[in-house]
Scaffold this motif. Structure first.
Motif, PDB file in Angstrom:
ATOM      1  N   UNK A  26       0.759  -1.150   0.033  1.00 54.44           N
ATOM      2  CA  UNK A  26       0.053   0.013  -0.082  1.00 54.44           C
ATOM      3  C   UNK A  26       0.961   1.163  -0.067  1.00 54.44           C
ATOM      4  N   UNK A  27       0.109   2.538   0.018  1.00 56.61           N
ATOM      5  CA  UNK A  27       0.934   3.835  -0.027  1.00 56.61           C
ATOM      6  C   UNK A  27       1.813   3.901   1.007  1.00 56.61           C
ATOM      7  N   UNK A  28       1.502   3.266   2.150  1.00 57.23           N
ATOM      8  CA  UNK A  28       2.353   3.587   3.407  1.00 57.23           C
ATOM      9  C   UNK A  28       2.990   2.501   3.887  1.00 57.23           C
ATOM     10  N   UNK A  29       3.502   1.562   2.837  1.00 62.45           N
ATOM     11  CA  UNK A  29       3.972   0.335   3.362  1.00 62.45           C
ATOM     12  C   UNK A  29       5.451   0.231   2.938  1.00 62.45           C
ATOM     13  N   UNK A  30       6.242  -1.019   3.384  1.00 57.32           N
ATOM     14  CA  UNK A  30       7.517  -1.131   3.042  1.00 57.32           C
ATOM     15  C   UNK A  30       7.461  -2.526   3.030  1.00 57.32           C
ATOM     16  N   UNK A  31       7.918  -3.069   1.745  1.00 58.73           N
ATOM     17  CA  UNK A  31       8.055  -4.508   1.398  1.00 58.73           C
ATOM     18  C   UNK A  31       9.668  -4.952   1.498  1.00 58.73           C
ATOM     19  N   UNK A  32       9.991  -5.764   2.375  1.00 63.68           N
ATOM     20  CA  UNK A  32      11.027  -6.453   2.700  1.00 63.68           C
ATOM     21  C   UNK A  32      11.426  -7.845   2.110  1.00 63.68           C
ATOM     22  N   UNK A  75       7.595 -12.946  14.048  1.00 65.54           N
ATOM     23  CA  UNK A  75       7.465 -11.447  14.794  1.00 65.54           C
ATOM     24  C   UNK A  75       8.493 -10.533  14.354  1.00 65.54           C
ATOM     25  N   UNK A  76       9.349 -10.725  13.368  1.00 73.50           N
ATOM     26  CA  UNK A  76      10.383  -9.981  13.115  1.00 73.50           C
ATOM     27  C   UNK A  76      11.161 -10.101  11.757  1.00 73.50           C
ATOM     28  N   UNK A  77      11.656  -9.231  11.115  1.00 73.42           N
ATOM     29  CA  UNK A  77      12.436  -9.407   9.839  1.00 73.42           C
ATOM     30  C   UNK A  77      13.579  -8.656   9.672  1.00 73.42           C
ATOM     31  N   UNK A  78      14.727  -9.171   9.046  1.00 75.26           N
ATOM     32  CA  UNK A  78      15.761  -8.411   8.591  1.00 75.26           C
ATOM     33  C   UNK A  78      15.828  -8.821   7.191  1.00 75.26           C
ATOM     34  N   UNK A  79      16.378  -7.753   6.272  1.00 77.55           N
ATOM     35  CA  UNK A  79      16.307  -8.060   5.030  1.00 77.55           C
ATOM     36  C   UNK A  79      16.725  -6.559   4.091  1.00 77.55           C
ATOM     37  N   UNK A  80      16.286  -6.547   3.031  1.00 77.25           N
ATOM     38  CA  UNK A  80      16.733  -5.457   1.898  1.00 77.25           C
ATOM     39  C   UNK A  80      15.331  -4.934   1.476  1.00 77.25           C
ATOM     40  N   UNK A  90      11.190   7.520   4.522  1.00 78.14           N
ATOM     41  CA  UNK A  90      12.350   7.367   5.052  1.00 78.14           C
ATOM     42  C   UNK A  90      13.248   6.102   4.630  1.00 78.14           C
ATOM     43  N   UNK A  91      12.578   5.312   3.716  1.00 83.30           N
ATOM     44  CA  UNK A  91      13.118   4.163   3.358  1.00 83.30           C
ATOM     45  C   UNK A  91      12.996   3.992   1.714  1.00 83.30           C
ATOM     46  N   UNK A  92      14.105   3.554   1.175  1.00 79.32           N
ATOM     47  CA  UNK A  92      14.429   3.273  -0.285  1.00 79.32           C
ATOM     48  C   UNK A  92      14.433   1.994  -0.616  1.00 79.32           C
ATOM     49  N   UNK A  93      14.337   1.611  -1.908  1.00 77.63           N
ATOM     50  CA  UNK A  93      14.805   0.123  -2.410  1.00 77.63           C
ATOM     51  C   UNK A  93      16.268   0.018  -2.196  1.00 77.63           C
ATOM     52  N   UNK A  94      16.729  -1.181  -1.642  1.00 81.70           N
ATOM     53  CA  UNK A  94      18.110  -1.421  -1.470  1.00 81.70           C
ATOM     54  C   UNK A  94      18.406  -0.987  -0.166  1.00 81.70           C
ATOM     55  N   UNK A  95      17.626  -0.389   0.719  1.00 80.62           N
ATOM     56  CA  UNK A  95      18.121  -0.329   2.158  1.00 80.62           C
ATOM     57  C   UNK A  95      18.004  -1.630   2.881  1.00 80.62           C
ATOM     58  N   UNK A  96      18.980  -1.603   3.821  1.00 76.23           N
ATOM     59  CA  UNK A  96      19.058  -2.874   4.797  1.00 76.23           C
ATOM     60  C   UNK A  96      18.561  -2.413   6.002  1.00 76.23           C
ATOM     61  N   UNK A  97      17.441  -3.433   6.380  1.00 76.33           N
ATOM     62  CA  UNK A  97      16.645  -2.752   7.490  1.00 76.33           C
ATOM     63  C   UNK A  97      16.338  -4.162   8.422  1.00 76.33           C
ATOM     64  N   UNK A  98      15.779  -3.688   9.648  1.00 75.76           N
ATOM     65  CA  UNK A  98      15.313  -4.573  10.411  1.00 75.76           C
ATOM     66  C   UNK A  98      13.938  -4.092  11.065  1.00 75.76           C
ATOM     67  N   UNK A  99      12.893  -4.791  11.322  1.00 74.78           N
ATOM     68  CA  UNK A  99      11.687  -4.308  11.581  1.00 74.78           C
ATOM     69  C   UNK A  99      10.947  -5.678  12.498  1.00 74.78           C
ATOM     70  N   UNK A 112       8.232  -9.686   3.544  1.00 79.03           N
ATOM     71  CA  UNK A 112       7.162  -9.263   4.345  1.00 79.03           C
ATOM     72  C   UNK A 112       7.064  -7.689   4.460  1.00 79.03           C
ATOM     73  N   UNK A 113       5.572  -7.338   4.522  1.00 77.72           N
ATOM     74  CA  UNK A 113       5.029  -6.085   4.580  1.00 77.72           C
ATOM     75  C   UNK A 113       5.206  -5.422   5.873  1.00 77.72           C
ATOM     76  N   UNK A 114       5.608  -4.270   5.877  1.00 73.13           N
ATOM     77  CA  UNK A 114       5.431  -3.515   7.126  1.00 73.13           C
ATOM     78  C   UNK A 114       4.929  -2.390   7.107  1.00 73.13           C
ATOM     79  N   UNK A 115       4.285  -1.605   7.814  1.00 72.66           N
ATOM     80  CA  UNK A 115       3.672  -0.191   7.481  1.00 72.66           C
ATOM     81  C   UNK A 115       4.976   0.739   8.102  1.00 72.66           C
TER      82      UNK A 115
END
Length: 341
Positions: A26-32, A75-80, A90-99, A112-115
């Motif tokens: 969605x418009x406010x989501x980050x796909x990892x 319950x959690x995820x780490x990835x790109x 705040x985030x862009x494709x290619x960023x390494x993140x944890x959530x 995984x999708x996180x808002x």
């Protein structure tokens, strides 16, 4: 995408790998694109429906009554970051993140999708994905409880269950706050808990920690066997009892006991934020917080991972690897060179 899926409640063998659709963005989501997740006690409880006394119906609202509400655990995820919605800045494709995916689960899948409003932060530069993901569930839970206690330097803190995911994080965070930490665990985990910052370790198989003469400013119960009535005498005036695990009476009576006794008694971790996770990332990058990883399983071995967590004997975190071999963390020199380019 591949995901670990379960369609009924039960034992570890109810979880298996299936091909499922990637989650829409969605418009406010980050796909990892997920590299690692953990198999936590939250996954155990959701899969097995084994919850503390009296919490069955309450738990059902989150995990389902007759069948699983969220077929993909995690319950959690780490990835790109693979993709972001139109409103995400705040985030862009290619960023390494944890959530922290939290009650929506979904971390045990290739995507995984996180808002963007969730607890999501850039991964520590000095940690692999498999280590970094341990900051989320255990780290955020421990931080959420301890920040309510307003730890002062020199405070006496007891962590019951000091070698688990939350307990290991609580020991480190209390030590970082300059507290004097006592850990309760088995003798086999004494060295680990001491290395994390505990000045004293009580072997619960040989000694009842509630029978000692010491008093504490904060008690963190990560096991569920230290209710207020059992440990009240151990609390200093104004001390706090943080109930990471408790039953329905403990949950309902916590606010009343706080009002009547002058102690802080809480079973509410609060809502983890991106700022909370960024705080843990900063600690990790400064070398003040380390990952505690017991075993790592590949996605194909998800049932074995659940089986190991079910033993209740894990040390720190059990990690689930969703990609092949990941690159080693970048050296300080590499990070400096990239930052200056």
């Amino acid at each position: 995408m591949r995901a670990a899926v379960y369609h009924r409640f039960g034992g570890p063998d109810t979880v298996h790998v299936e091909e499922v659709p990637r989650p829409p963005v969605g418009p406010d989501d980050v796909l990892i694109r997920v590299h690692a997740s953990t198999v936590s006690v939250a996954d155990h409880r959701a899969r097995s429906r084994e919850v503390p006394r009296g919490l069955g119906l309450l738990a059902a609202t989150g995990i389902g009554l007759f069948r699983p509400k969220h077929p993909v655990l995690g319950f959690d995820a780490a990835g790109v970051v693979e993709m972001v919605g139109a409103n995400v800045a705040r985030f862009a494709p290619g960023d390494e993140v944890i959530a922290m995916t939290g009650g929506d689960f979904g971390g045990h899948a290739e995507y995984a999708r996180v808002p963007q409003t969730a607890a999501i932060a850039h991964k520590p530069r000095n940690m692999s994905f498999e280590d970094a993901v341990t900051l989320a569930f255990g780290g955020l839970t421990a931080h959420g409880f301890l920040k309510q206690a307003s730890l002062a330097p020199g405070a006496a803190v007891l962590v019951n269950g000091a070698s688990g995911a939350v307990g290991a994080a609580a020991v480190q965070l209390a030590k970082h706050a300059s507290a004097h930490v006592t850990g309760v665990c088995s003798a086999a985990n004494r060295e680990l808990v001491t290395s994390l910052g505990a000045e004293r370790v009580i072997d619960y198989t040989a000694e009842d920690f509630t029978a000692g003469a010491d008093r504490y400013d904060v008690i963190v119960d990560c096991v569920g066997n230290a209710p207020f009535e059992r440990v009240r005498h151990l609390l200093k005036p104004g001390g706090a009892l943080l109930l990471v695990i408790t039953d329905l009476p403990g949950l309902l009576l916590a606010p009343l006991r706080s009002r009547r006794t002058g102690h802080l008694v809480t079973a509410d971790v609060g809502t983890p934020t991106a700022e909370d996770l960024a705080f843990l990332v900063d600690l990790a990058e400064a070398g003040a917080y380390r990952a505690v990883r017991d075993r790592t399983f590949d996605l194909a071995d998800i049932a074995e991972a659940h089986r190991y967590v079910d033993t209740g004997r894990k040390r720190g975190n059990v990690v689930l690897r969703l990609t092949g071999e990941e690159p080693a963390p970048k050296s300080t020199a590499q990070q400096t060179e990239e930052a200056s380019s």
